[in-house]
Design an enzyme around this catalytic site. Structure first.
Site, PDB file in Angstrom:
ATOM      1  N   ASP A 105      -1.514  34.821  19.186  1.00 50.71           N
ATOM      2  CA  ASP A 105      -1.426  34.549  17.749  1.00 50.71           C
ATOM      3  C   ASP A 105      -2.185  35.611  16.953  1.00 50.71           C
ATOM      4  OD1 ASP A 105      -1.438  32.864  15.203  1.00 50.71           O
ATOM      5  OD2 ASP A 105      -0.595  31.419  16.611  1.00 50.71           O
ATOM      6  N   HIS A 143      -4.224  31.599  10.987  1.00 54.77           N
ATOM      7  CA  HIS A 143      -3.165  30.879  11.693  1.00 54.77           C
ATOM      8  C   HIS A 143      -3.577  30.552  13.125  1.00 54.77           C
ATOM      9  CE1 HIS A 143       0.780  30.421  13.749  1.00 54.77           C
ATOM     10  NE2 HIS A 143       1.199  29.948  12.584  1.00 54.77           N
ATOM     11  N   SER A 173       4.711  25.827  13.968  1.00 54.36           N
ATOM     12  CA  SER A 173       3.501  26.429  14.538  1.00 54.36           C
ATOM     13  C   SER A 173       2.438  25.383  14.806  1.00 54.36           C
ATOM     14  CB  SER A 173       2.929  27.480  13.579  1.00 54.36           C
ATOM     15  OG  SER A 173       3.692  28.648  13.573  1.00 54.36           O
TER      16      SER A 173
END
Length: 663
Positions: A170, A203, A382
């Site tokens: 990620d 994220h 996600s």
């Protein structure tokens, strides 16, 4: 633009077919309400705000006028005052203005300077603050989502993912976050080459905490699915949340090469392309090979829904667990990408919570909607994906000998039925994951039926059941070119569930609190022949009847019949933009489908399906593949297919195959 165009098309079609378009109800005239004199022309909120400001401070406002003419007259005065006009609107008679407080009070009629007197700008209705608007969302904390997927039940049994490491491929991980301190045991940065874990986007940290955060900053409230698991950060995405395929493949490769060093058993990829994929691209092959190397690979389906054929790479990879997103009520989110893959395989496998999930916020980032310094809420597949990655860690702790294939099978066959009709679905997959039931997969009663079904043929199998809270049957077959369907009948011969997705992968049927007796499953070939396997799973007792037994034998429905029509035509994105075709549906129909074929290398055509009342019930607007629409249990009457030329290179020839299923 395509969605807007589709709405216009729908209205246009109704007008053509019905012969008229209803006029919109007349709106009441807007009444000019005078402001309370102590506020002048200011709204109460703006009046209250400026009371706390000095005269020379600037405030952002929206000034609403009676008409455009009054607005234009005011521009000159505002310029003279030194006000900054941010926007001069055309859609409404208003100006967005940044102005000093003392000048605002003058034009609002609250201050007599002797220069302007007590005169106001003419035609002003009101002046309001240019306030900040936030997204109105219903968030879901990890305490709620953990209960939704039954991870809390696993914790109560003593399983927390200890001994398992999850690789997070990620934007990085903020290892200093209280929820993640001491958990990041490995790190590599393929973007900036830094040797210390960090996250310049937020994220990856959010994802990591959903999978394995401790919830320390919230006294355990926002704890991840496997709070005892360790993490490895594999940074392949930059601060903007994007990255190259080459870096992502290298991240997957690194995870495989270092799996034994760090004890990596699961890797999470909450990333992917938005274009439909057939799963043969380089990244899809890389994650498939990681699966073969012994890693459970969990991939986000994507956020390009609600249209079909929106599962990209690496979500389209055949072996991985692809995850869609539902909200806290188990309703599929609008954004969650839908299958099938570009080569017509069923995806996703399962769904998990992914709508505005509250999880860890990386230091110095503002991704999503921040809750406080330590947590932020964000939506997406996600967020759904690390729920499943964390559950996989729980399963591997409970069952160290389980292979990736066994983990996938357990998740699919025990997923909760959350869709009211067919379970195997291009949005929901096999259903919403249930960690507790998946962990007990080996303890549940199971029967396996195998066989061969010829083209247009069928095979039936019976089983007895008692004392059950649920039963599911999942069908797999070996010929990707065939289309098999699955039906479930109760002891009285009533069809209680069915699954016919029209895509290769699996079909699944199920029933809660099944009546004790002899049940029947029926495998039907819509097209093609195949060897198949049906796995029946239940928390009750399962058996096979001997000599027919004393229970009444089910009387399965007759073979489905299909009314088929093929239409051909030519459209152009300028001259002849659309064609309409009709299909008659009689009583007893179970499904209507339409498949549009054309040269996708040159043209982009769309397909729309309308019911007898000319309501749009399904649409297919893929940008790089064939189009498919369908509707279950269609009402009798005339149904309409609209073929629309969104973008063509000259004239586009097409073929539309329309089918109505009965029985």
């Amino acid at each position: 633009m395509k969605k807007f165009g589709a709405v216009v098309l729908a209205l246009f079609l109704v007008g053509l077919m019905a012969g008229s378009v209803l006029a919109a109800p007349q709106k009441p005239a807007v009444r000019n309400v005078s402001q309370q004199k102590n506020y002048g022309l200011l709204t109460p909120g703006l009046f209250k705000k400026v009371q706390r400001m000095s005269w020379d401070q600037e405030v952002s406002t929206i000034i609403m006028f009676d008409n455009q003419a009054d607005k234009e007259k005011a521009v000159e005065i505002l310029d003279f005052l030194g006000a900054k006009i941010k926007y001069n609107y055309h859609i409404i008679p208003a100006l967005a203005v940044k102005i000093k407080v003392k000048d605002l009070l003058i034009i609002a009629g609250l201050m007599d300077t002797g220069y302007f007197g007590n005169a106001q700008l003419s035609g002003v209705q009101f002046i309001q603050e240019d306030y900040v608007v936030k997204v109105a969302v219903e968030t879901e904390g990890l305490d709620e989502s953990a209960a939704q997927v039954m991870a809390t039940n696993m914790w109560n049994l003593g399983y927390d993912g200890s001994g398992i490491t999850i690789g997070i491929i990620d934007t990085g991980i903020d290892a200093s976050h209280p929820d993640l301190q001491g958990k990041v045991i490995g790190w590599v940065d393929f973007v900036n080459g830094k040797t210390t874990p960090y996250d310049d986007n937020g994220h990856g940290t959010h994802v990591a905490s959903i999978a394995a955060g401790t919830g320390a900053a919230s006294n355990g409230k926002y704890k991840g699915m496997a709070p005892g698991a360790k993490l490895v950060g594999i940074k392949v995405l930059n601060g903007q949340g994007s990255g190259s395929i080459s870096d992502i493949i290298n991240g997957v490769d690194w995870a495989v090469q270092n799996k034994d060093k760090y004890g990596i058993k699961v890797i999470n990829l909450s990333l992917g392309s938005s274009q439909s994929s057939d799963g043969t691209d380089s990244l899809s092959q890389a994650v498939n090979n990681a699966w073969d190397a012994g890693l459970v690979v969990v991939v986000a389906a994507g956020n390009s829904g609600p249209n079909k054929y929106t599962v990209g790479s690496p979500a389209a990879a055949s072996k991985v667990i692809t995850v869609g997103a539902v909200d806290k009520y188990d309703v599929i989110t609008d954004f969650s990408s839908r299958g099938p893959t570009a080569d017509n395989r069923l995806k996703p496998e399962v769904v998990a919570p992914g709508n505005w999930i509250i999880a860890a916020r990386a230091s110095g980032t503002s991704m999503g909607q921040p809750i406080n310094d330590y947590y932020t809420a964000a939506p997406g597949t996600s967020m759904a994906t690390p729920h499943v990655a964390g559950i996989a860690a729980l399963l591997l702790q409970a069952h160290p000998s389980w292979t990736p294939d066994k983990v996938k099978t357990a998740l699919i066959e025990t997923a909760d039925i959350v869709k009211p009709d067919e379970i195997a679905d291009i949005a929901y997959g096999a259903g919403r994951v249930n960690a507790y039931k998946a962990a007990y997969y080996d303890n549940y009663a199971k029967l396996t039926f195998t066989g061969y079904v010829s083209n247009k043929g069928s095979q039936s199998h019976q089983f007895t059941i008692s004392g059950a809270g649920f039963v599911t049957a999942t069908l797999y077959w070996d010929n990707s070119g065939s289309d098999l369907d699955l039906y479930l009948y109760d002891p009285n011969g009533n069809q209680v569930d069915y699954s016919y997705t029209a895509y290769y992968g699996f079909e699944k049927v199920g029933y809660y609190n099944p009546t004790a007796g002899t049940w029947t499953i029926k495998v039907v070939s819509y097209s093609g022949s195949a060897n198949y396997q049906v796995d029946v799973v239940s928390d009750g007792s399962l058996g096979q009847p001997s000599g027919g037994g004393s229970e009444p034998s089910p009387s399965p429905s007759p073979e489905p019949t299909v009314d088929e029509k093929t239409f051909t035509g030519t459209v152009h994105d300028y001259y002849d933009k659309s064609d309409t075709f009709t299909m008659t549906v009689n009583s007893g129909a179970t499904k209507i489908t339409g498949d549009l074929y054309f040269d996708t290398s040159y043209h982009d055509l769309d397909l729309y399906l309308y019911d007898p009342n000319q309501n749009l019930v399904d649409r297919s607007e893929s940008s790089n593949s064939y189009e498919h629409v369908e509707y279950n249990n269609p009402a009798p009457g005339t149904w309409y297919f609209l073929v629309y030329a969104y973008d063509t290179y000259g004239y586009a020839d097409y073929q539309l195959d329309a089918k109505v299923y009965y029985g």
